[in-house]
Structures are given as C-alpha cells and as structure tokens.
Design an enzyme around this catalytic site. Sequence first.
Site, PDB file in Angstrom:
ATOM      1  N   HIS A 441      30.200  30.003  17.528  1.00 40.14           N
ATOM      2  CA  HIS A 441      28.650  29.300  16.948  1.00 40.14           C
ATOM      3  C   HIS A 441      27.642  29.499  17.938  1.00 40.14           C
ATOM      4  O   HIS A 441      26.742  29.658  17.508  1.00 40.14           O
ATOM      5  CB  HIS A 441      29.378  27.928  16.924  1.00 40.14           C
ATOM      6  N   GLU A 442      28.043  29.358  19.067  1.00 42.40           N
ATOM      7  CA  GLU A 442      26.880  29.311  20.043  1.00 42.40           C
ATOM      8  C   GLU A 442      26.335  30.829  20.209  1.00 42.40           C
ATOM      9  O   GLU A 442      25.160  30.988  20.514  1.00 42.40           O
ATOM     10  CB  GLU A 442      27.419  28.940  21.515  1.00 42.40           C
ATOM     11  N   HIS A 445      23.851  31.007  17.320  1.00 44.84           N
ATOM     12  CA  HIS A 445      22.481  30.586  17.959  1.00 44.84           C
ATOM     13  C   HIS A 445      21.589  31.260  18.693  1.00 44.84           C
ATOM     14  O   HIS A 445      20.447  31.638  18.632  1.00 44.84           O
ATOM     15  CB  HIS A 445      22.636  29.177  18.635  1.00 44.84           C
TER      16      HIS A 445
END
Length: 640
Positions: A441-442, A445
């Site tokens: 997820h990170e 980003h």
Amino acid sequence: MSRTAKPGPPPDPVRKPDPPKPPAWRAWLLPAAGLLALSLLFLPSILMNTPATKSLSYTDFLSKVDSGQVKTVQIGDKGAVDGTFADGSAFTSQLPTALGDTQLAQRLQARNVVITGTISSSGTNWTTIVLVVGGFLLFAGLLAWSGRSAQRSLAGGLGGFGRAKAKIIEAERPTTRFADVAGYEGVKQEVSEIVDFLRDPARYAAAGAKGPRGVIMVGPPGTGKTLLARAVAGEAEVPFLSVTGSAFVEMFVGVGASRVRDLFTGARDRAPSIIFIDEIDAVGSRRGVSGVGGHDEREQTLNQLLSEMDGFDQDSGVVVLAATNRPETLDAALLRPGRFDRQVVVPLPNQAERAAILAVHAGNKRLAPDVDLDRLARGTPGFSGADLANLVNEGAINAVRGNRVILTPDDLTAARDRVLLGRRETSNALLPEERHSVAVHESGHALVAALCEHADPVAKVTILPAGMALGATEQLPEAERHLYSEAYLTDQLTVRLGGRAAELVVFGQGSTGAANDLAGATDLAVKMVTEFGLSPELGPIGYPRGEGEFLPGGKEPARTYSEQTQHLIDEEVARLLRDAEERAVRLLGEHRPALDTLAGQLMHRETVDGGAVLDALGHEYETDHHGPSPAVLGNRAPSH
C-alpha cells in the site's frame, strides 16, 4: 479669508493617580462579623443543652428504690424525676401522675431516700433573649452594610461580586517585546502604531490623525495573538489591563455590565492605557441569535461594552486590543469603525516565518550541527506557532528518552511524526500478510508520487504503525504553495488513491486500509467540483462552504442548489475518483518491478527515504533496458 494662526496640538493627557487601596483588615471584616452573628444566634441553644443522663422507666425506678440503690430524688410539679444513685451517677425518670400512686413517698422514706421538690419558673430568661436578638440585629446590619458597600463600588453583590477581574500590568513589569515574536512584521507594525500613538499623541494630532480606538486580531488558534498582546504590553510605557471575555459573563443579569463599567473606569483613571480582551467572542457574539430577549445577561454585557467603546466620551485615552479566532460570530456593531477601527488578520505562518519561529523555540536547546531548521519548516506546512513550539519540545523529550542532551535531526523527525500521526506503536505487531499488505500500500503511494509530474517529492516511507495509521508516506514540498493548479490537484487525487491501486495490482482486491485515503480524496474532489470550478459539466460555478471560519468542524451552511445539481455533483466527484484510480492502476502496472522492489525493501528495512523510491525506479529501468532512464532520473529528488 485665510487664517493666520493654527491651533496647536492638544496637551498630553494627565495621568490620574491610582485610587488608594483599602486596608488589608477590611477583607477579613465580613467573614468575622458573619461568624460572630452565627455564634450569637446558636450559642443559647448550645449552652442550654445539659449532659445526657441515664433514663429509667417507672418500673425500673421502683425496683432501684426497693433494692436501695437510689440516694436522692428531685420531683418536679409535672412528675419529672431527677435523682442520683448511691454510686454518684445520675438518672432521670417520669412519674405516671394519672395513676395517682400514693405509696411512692412511703417506699422512698423506708429506704432513706432524700426527697426534694422543684417548681418550674415562669419568668423570662433575659440572657437568652439578649443573645438571640443581638445576633439577629448584627446579622441584619451586616447585610445592610454589604449592600451599601456594593452600591458604592459598583460591585452588584457581596464581596465585590461584580467587580472586573482584570489583571493590571504596569509599564516596568512585562519582559516580552516585539523582538521576541518571530515573523509577522506587518501585524507587528499594525499593533505597534497603537503604542506609538499612546506614547506621542501630539505627533498624530499635528497631522490631523486620530488614534485607533480599538484593534481586533483574528486568526486560527495558536498563531500568537495573545503573545502579540503581551509584546504590546512590554513595548508600551502605559498601564496594560488584561482580561478574558469569559470573565464578564455570570448567571446574574447585570453583573457582566457592571464589570465592563468597572474595567473602563479603572482604565480611564490610569489613562493613557490599553485594555486587552482575549477571546472576545465569549462576550461579543451576535445579539438575538439565542432567541432570548434584551434582558439576557450576555446581551446586557455586550450593550455596555458598545457604550463604553464609543460613547459620548471621545477623549478617554483608552485603546482596546482584542483577540478572537471566531470573527464570524461577533456582532456587527462591535466591528464597525469607531469601536474596532482595525481588523488585523494573524494567519498561519509561512515557510520563512516557521523557520524563524523554530529558531526562537530552539534557542534554549542544544542542536546537533546537522539540524536543518529550514528543511523542518518545509515539512510543517499548516503548523501554527503553538504547534511548532510543541514539535521542538517533543524533540527535546525524545532526546531525553535516549539519554542525550543534544537534539539530532532524527529527534525532530520523530517529533514531527508524533505530532502528525501519533505515538509510535512498537508493540502493535502486524500479521505477516498484513505487514506485506501495508508495504504494498505505502509503496503504491510513493511510486505514484514519484511518477506524477506535479506531485510533491517523497521524503520518507514507513510501515511502522503510529497512532491510527499502520504506515505513512510523507511528501516534502519544495516551496510554499499559495495557488494550486488543476494538474497539481489531479496528481494529488492520483497519489491518494495510489495505495488502493497497488493493492488492486498485486492482490486483485482492495482492503480497509484505504478508508482514510478515500475520505481525503473524496473531500478534495468535492472541493474541486463545488468550490474551485474544475468540473467541465458544472462549469465556472462555486458553492463555498463558508467564509472566515478558522475552526474546523464548523456548522455547514444551508445548500444553495437543487437536487438535480446535487446529482450532477455526485456524478462528477465519482468520475474524478474513478479517473484517478484508473491512472494510478495503469502507472503501477507499467512499473510492477519497481513496486515489488520497494515493497521488499520496506518489508526488510521498515523505513526508507525518498532516494530508495527513485532507486527502485532506476533499478527497474536498468533491468529492462540496461541503461539509465533520463525520464526517471530527471524526476525531482527529495532534498536532504
């Protein structure tokens, strides 16, 4: 016809001597007189109480007599018996006079009991009457004296209940100066003219200028409005009376107005002087909005404040300085010229001002040579002065936690994360699959931020839980932005949805970890459609949420558009979010090797900087093309 003589400047106002202070013993007079009155009222009943004795029934009394234990008895005219035993202890009893027992005297004489009789007195106990009446008269006189004293001092009640609770600061006492306030040069110039006018009113009168009657400072909480007021008190060579708006309001009608009168009377006695009212919205809110009539305490207090600030006395030599973070709630009559001639906005500090504020708060701390306050100021957009002071203090606490007295860049970075995200949860262990999901997820980003042209550079990526967040991707703006283009906002939407897009690319499904990202992206998309006019379907139309509101979570205004427009807004918001998600999925799909590489580094190291993101993209290109990529390597690298 021309005039040959011009009137000279008015003379400086003469400072009136301070009123004499009352003697110290007067403060103890009221409680001492109250205690004396109460003691006189209740002393007779206390003195008339006799010690408790043993009470016997008539049957027990006869048995004691027959056994020879009774020594003396005293019989009253109503059958009350008081006696003593042979051992000296006392007792009481009651004769049943209705039975007419005639054998009692013979039984007492047979046991050699000493018998006496008493007659109840019908006279008046003058001592008791004097004590009771004297106490009552003293208490009544005390109430009358306190009432007259309250009227003389405009107190409105016992003990100065209605007097103004102002803190009087003389010229030689304050230590805060304008030099102690970092930044805000324009604001300091506005308020410093008040000090200059009070010091030299003749200079303004010579030019025909009138000094300001009042200046109100408005701005978000923590921007230093009260600090600026303390600096005015330090710079001014005149008395400074400080009070909060809540100190005027009480539950009794008229007390607040009495305190306002008392405050301005004290300021005029010390003229020229400055009155500072902090949080003036507590007393200056709009009249009539609560549905209460004109006799409401708050409205009476506001009416008295309006009268004192702009009454018939125009040359009082008193300037009012006020502060609030809710100017939209103030009454219009309070803000008009003649009362508050100037409205000074104290905004959130910009990047240069944040660096200066950080330098002030770090002045009494030992910093490592590699601490860059300018870089820290870049990474704290939207921080107020109070937030920056708290950040430096958290950095010092982090250094103490590590048994050090010198603050390092890691201490300040950890403090920033603590302020933004919350406490680092080292004990919150994630499951292996959850840890992998957070890393993906990170990484999404970070990679989307590196691949979007107008997005801010990535400074740090971490999967260590902090507060409510399981991971974080921090972006560091290169410069302070005041205007945001449509391309920048569109990239922001794409970056916010990059985490969810990475989950879709790697796992084929989303998760609850993107809830906060979706809420932030939706709020930004709504503003783009309804406020910024960035929707081709709606066109250049704006529906602002409200103006002048500094506090978050304020009341939403009534909707000014139809249901059909609302339906169109919902469709445009959904279109912007879908386009951003599709763009993020496409970018991450094209750079899947870089996504896997960065996620693997996060699984191993837990925290990486922005250079690791560019390295992952560069390694991907070298693997595919056996050479550097000018497009990727030319992307903005985060400064260190």
